[in-house]
Design a protein around this motif. Structure first.
Motif, PDB file in Angstrom:
ATOM      1  N   GLY A  13       0.944  -1.233  -0.029  1.00 54.23           N
ATOM      2  CA  GLY A  13      -0.053  -0.050  -0.158  1.00 54.23           C
ATOM      3  C   GLY A  13       0.946   1.221  -0.061  1.00 54.23           C
ATOM      4  O   GLY A  13       1.500   1.532   0.981  1.00 54.23           O
ATOM      5  N   SER A  14       0.977   2.013  -1.107  1.00 56.95           N
ATOM      6  CA  SER A  14       1.928   3.024  -1.167  1.00 56.95           C
ATOM      7  C   SER A  14       1.467   4.060  -1.952  1.00 56.95           C
ATOM      8  O   SER A  14       0.813   4.001  -3.070  1.00 56.95           O
ATOM      9  CB  SER A  14       3.075   2.164  -2.064  1.00 56.95           C
ATOM     10  N   ARG A  15       1.887   5.289  -1.529  1.00 61.90           N
ATOM     11  CA  ARG A  15       1.345   6.566  -2.235  1.00 61.90           C
ATOM     12  C   ARG A  15       2.441   7.115  -3.117  1.00 61.90           C
ATOM     13  O   ARG A  15       2.130   7.535  -4.222  1.00 61.90           O
ATOM     14  CB  ARG A  15       0.831   7.524  -1.085  1.00 61.90           C
ATOM     15  N   PHE A  16       3.689   7.120  -2.572  1.00 62.91           N
ATOM     16  CA  PHE A  16       4.794   7.866  -3.151  1.00 62.91           C
ATOM     17  C   PHE A  16       5.914   6.911  -3.763  1.00 62.91           C
ATOM     18  O   PHE A  16       7.091   6.969  -4.064  1.00 62.91           O
ATOM     19  CB  PHE A  16       5.505   8.877  -2.341  1.00 62.91           C
ATOM     20  N   GLN A  18       7.476   4.347  -1.968  1.00 63.54           N
ATOM     21  CA  GLN A  18       8.654   3.901  -1.071  1.00 63.54           C
ATOM     22  C   GLN A  18       8.148   2.363  -0.385  1.00 63.54           C
ATOM     23  O   GLN A  18       8.884   1.485  -0.647  1.00 63.54           O
ATOM     24  CB  GLN A  18       8.939   4.749   0.249  1.00 63.54           C
ATOM     25  N   SER A  19       7.005   2.274  -0.088  1.00 67.92           N
ATOM     26  CA  SER A  19       6.437   0.739   0.192  1.00 67.92           C
ATOM     27  C   SER A  19       6.655  -0.023  -0.843  1.00 67.92           C
ATOM     28  O   SER A  19       6.651  -1.250  -0.487  1.00 67.92           O
ATOM     29  CB  SER A  19       5.094   0.933   0.929  1.00 67.92           C
ATOM     30  N   LYS A  20       6.071   0.316  -1.929  1.00 63.74           N
ATOM     31  CA  LYS A  20       6.479  -0.498  -3.080  1.00 63.74           C
ATOM     32  C   LYS A  20       7.776  -1.139  -3.367  1.00 63.74           C
ATOM     33  O   LYS A  20       8.109  -2.243  -3.407  1.00 63.74           O
ATOM     34  CB  LYS A  20       6.046   0.201  -4.335  1.00 63.74           C
ATOM     35  N   SER A  61       2.336   2.209   4.057  1.00 67.36           N
ATOM     36  CA  SER A  61       2.706   3.353   4.650  1.00 67.36           C
ATOM     37  C   SER A  61       1.750   3.899   5.644  1.00 67.36           C
ATOM     38  O   SER A  61       0.624   3.848   5.219  1.00 67.36           O
ATOM     39  CB  SER A  61       3.337   4.082   3.640  1.00 67.36           C
ATOM     40  N   VAL A  62       2.159   4.757   6.514  1.00 66.57           N
ATOM     41  CA  VAL A  62       1.297   5.753   7.187  1.00 66.57           C
ATOM     42  C   VAL A  62       1.145   7.040   6.630  1.00 66.57           C
ATOM     43  O   VAL A  62       2.027   7.629   6.054  1.00 66.57           O
ATOM     44  CB  VAL A  62       1.954   5.818   8.804  1.00 66.57           C
ATOM     45  N   ARG A  63       0.017   7.302   6.594  1.00 65.12           N
ATOM     46  CA  ARG A  63      -0.531   8.692   5.943  1.00 65.12           C
ATOM     47  C   ARG A  63      -1.389   9.271   7.013  1.00 65.12           C
ATOM     48  O   ARG A  63      -2.391   8.825   7.196  1.00 65.12           O
ATOM     49  CB  ARG A  63      -1.336   8.417   4.490  1.00 65.12           C
ATOM     50  N   TYR A  64      -0.945  10.490   7.404  1.00 65.28           N
ATOM     51  CA  TYR A  64      -1.619  11.403   8.313  1.00 65.28           C
ATOM     52  C   TYR A  64      -2.380  10.408   9.649  1.00 65.28           C
ATOM     53  O   TYR A  64      -3.489  10.312  10.062  1.00 65.28           O
ATOM     54  CB  TYR A  64      -2.621  12.102   8.008  1.00 65.28           C
ATOM     55  N   GLY A  65      -1.298   9.500  10.206  1.00 66.96           N
ATOM     56  CA  GLY A  65      -1.586   8.599  11.260  1.00 66.96           C
ATOM     57  C   GLY A  65      -2.444   7.293  10.946  1.00 66.96           C
ATOM     58  O   GLY A  65      -2.553   6.606  11.931  1.00 66.96           O
ATOM     59  N   GLY A 129      10.567   5.214   6.060  1.00 67.22           N
ATOM     60  CA  GLY A 129      10.130   5.353   4.824  1.00 67.22           C
ATOM     61  C   GLY A 129      11.113   6.503   4.082  1.00 67.22           C
ATOM     62  O   GLY A 129      12.354   6.622   4.668  1.00 67.22           O
ATOM     63  N   ALA A 130      10.471   7.258   3.291  1.00 70.23           N
ATOM     64  CA  ALA A 130      11.337   8.295   2.790  1.00 70.23           C
ATOM     65  C   ALA A 130      10.846   9.795   3.045  1.00 70.23           C
ATOM     66  O   ALA A 130       9.344   9.660   2.933  1.00 70.23           O
ATOM     67  CB  ALA A 130      11.549   8.158   1.243  1.00 70.23           C
ATOM     68  N   LEU A 131      11.457  10.902   2.860  1.00 68.28           N
ATOM     69  CA  LEU A 131      10.841  12.014   3.265  1.00 68.28           C
ATOM     70  C   LEU A 131      11.092  12.798   1.694  1.00 68.28           C
ATOM     71  O   LEU A 131      12.493  12.922   1.468  1.00 68.28           O
ATOM     72  CB  LEU A 131      11.594  13.083   4.362  1.00 68.28           C
TER      73      LEU A 131
HETATM   74  C1  LIG Z   1       0.848  13.211   3.100  1.00 71.43           C
HETATM   75  C2  LIG Z   1       1.664  12.462   4.022  1.00 71.43           C
HETATM   76  C3  LIG Z   1       1.430  12.028   5.432  1.00 71.43           C
HETATM   77  C4  LIG Z   1       2.300  11.251   6.033  1.00 71.43           C
HETATM   78  N1  LIG Z   1       1.800  11.102   7.391  1.00 71.43           N
HETATM   79  C5  LIG Z   1       2.910  10.293   8.255  1.00 71.43           C
HETATM   80  C6  LIG Z   1       2.502  10.337   9.513  1.00 71.43           C
HETATM   81  O1  LIG Z   1       1.369  10.563  10.095  1.00 71.43           O
HETATM   82  N2  LIG Z   1       3.346   9.517  10.359  1.00 71.43           N
HETATM   83  C7  LIG Z   1       4.543   9.075   9.753  1.00 71.43           C
HETATM   84  O2  LIG Z   1       5.538   8.617  10.536  1.00 71.43           O
HETATM   85  N3  LIG Z   1       4.724   9.318   8.572  1.00 71.43           N
HETATM   86  C8  LIG Z   1       3.741  10.100   7.662  1.00 71.43           C
HETATM   87  N4  LIG Z   1       4.334  10.216   6.429  1.00 71.43           N
HETATM   88  C9  LIG Z   1       5.371   9.623   6.036  1.00 71.43           C
HETATM   89  C10 LIG Z   1       5.046   8.564   5.211  1.00 71.43           C
HETATM   90  O3  LIG Z   1       4.810   7.148   5.708  1.00 71.43           O
HETATM   91  C11 LIG Z   1       6.630   8.067   4.218  1.00 71.43           C
HETATM   92  O4  LIG Z   1       6.848   9.339   3.614  1.00 71.43           O
HETATM   93  C12 LIG Z   1       6.653   6.778   3.352  1.00 71.43           C
HETATM   94  O5  LIG Z   1       7.930   6.831   2.846  1.00 71.43           O
HETATM   95  C13 LIG Z   1       5.685   7.080   2.570  1.00 71.43           C
HETATM   96  O6  LIG Z   1       5.531   5.734   1.896  1.00 71.43           O
HETATM   97  P1  LIG Z   1       4.732   5.545   0.325  1.00 71.43           P
HETATM   98  O7  LIG Z   1       5.613   6.061  -0.671  1.00 71.43           O
HETATM   99  O8  LIG Z   1       4.874   4.131   0.068  1.00 71.43           O
HETATM  100  O9  LIG Z   1       3.424   6.001   0.545  1.00 71.43           O
HETATM  101  C14 LIG Z   1       3.287  10.989   5.676  1.00 71.43           C
HETATM  102  C15 LIG Z   1       3.794  11.059   4.367  1.00 71.43           C
HETATM  103  C16 LIG Z   1       3.009  11.872   3.455  1.00 71.43           C
HETATM  104  C17 LIG Z   1       3.404  12.297   2.131  1.00 71.43           C
END
Ligand SMILES: Cc1cc2nc3c(=O)[nH]c(=O)nc-3n(C[C@H](O)[C@H](O)[C@H](O)COP(=O)(O)O)c2cc1C
Length: 181
Positions: A13-16, A18-20, A61-65, A129-131
């Motif tokens: 489950g990946s938005r950007f 990284q999880s993929k 990945s976590v997104r907004y908790g 993950g990644a920032l």
């Molecule tokens: C919009 C957004 C919200 C996020 N919310 C959180 C959060 O609440 N807590 C946290 O630890 N990381 C948070 N992250 C960090 C993501 O979990 C991290 O960037 C991760 O690598 C994203 O993985 P993905 O690319 O597979 O989605 C957030 C990232 C984004 C872009």
């Protein structure tokens, strides 16, 4: 080994992305150890194919908790199957960039998710993950800057950092693969 190889349903489950990327690294380790993978994206249509699938690994990945709601939905729907096969949950977040925050019994999002779903994976791993500020829209960038500010992380909007500890990812995958060795 052909058809005799066990196959794990490996879901991300990946938005950007990284999880993929992390899920694909898990898949590589499993394949090196003779475990085939069926890699799929978390979606409403996702379903296991037993008895072909003999395990389930979820990297999300976590997104907004929160995790993707499809994860809890899948777990709820296929609970009895999940209880019958070796499973791996790998959660991806930025709070996990500090190694001391990677204990799954302490990591808040992972704990809340497991409590909510009532799922007990055979293996649970919390990874960083990644920032990637340049890839976020205005709103997300501001929100992440606030979270980073509160947790003493980078707030410079030009920054891109991959915090993922690949040795940790590979070790967790190797530990999971032991189920078929
Ligand atoms: C919009 C957004 C919200 C996020 N919310 C959180 C959060 O609440 N807590 C946290 O630890 N990381 C948070 N992250 C960090 C993501 O979990 C991290 O960037 C991760 O690598 C994203 O993985 P993905 O690319 O597979 O989605 C957030 C990232 C984004 C872009």
């Amino acid at each position: 080994m052909g058809d005799s190889q066990p196959t794990v349903l490996l879901v991300y489950g990946s938005r950007f992305g990284q999880s993929k990327k992390i899920a694909l690294a898990v898949g590589e380790v499993l394949q090196e150890r003779g475990v085939a993978v069926d890699v799929q994206e978390l979606s409403r249509q996702l379903q296991p194919d037993p008895p072909r699938h003999v395990g389930f690994a979820l990297v999300t990945s976590v997104r907004y908790g929160h995790f993707d709601p499809q994860a809890a939905r899948f777990i709820d729907r296929y609970r009895s199957w999940l209880e019958s096969v070796p499973t791996l949950l790998m959660t991806v977040s930025l709070t996990a960039r500090n190694p001391e925050k990677r204990d799954p019994t302490i990591h808040l999002y992972t704990r809340k998710f497991l409590a909510k779903t009532g799922w007990t994976p055979s293996h649970t791993e919390v990874v960083a993950g990644a920032l990637e500020y340049p890839r976020y829209n205005f709103f997300d960038r501001k929100a992440i800057q606030l979270i980073m500010h509160m947790t003493q992380g980078p707030t410079d909007p030009t920054v891109s950092i991959e915090y993922t500890d690949w040795d940790q990812v590979r070790q967790a995958a190797a530990d999971y693969a032991i189920a078929w060795q």
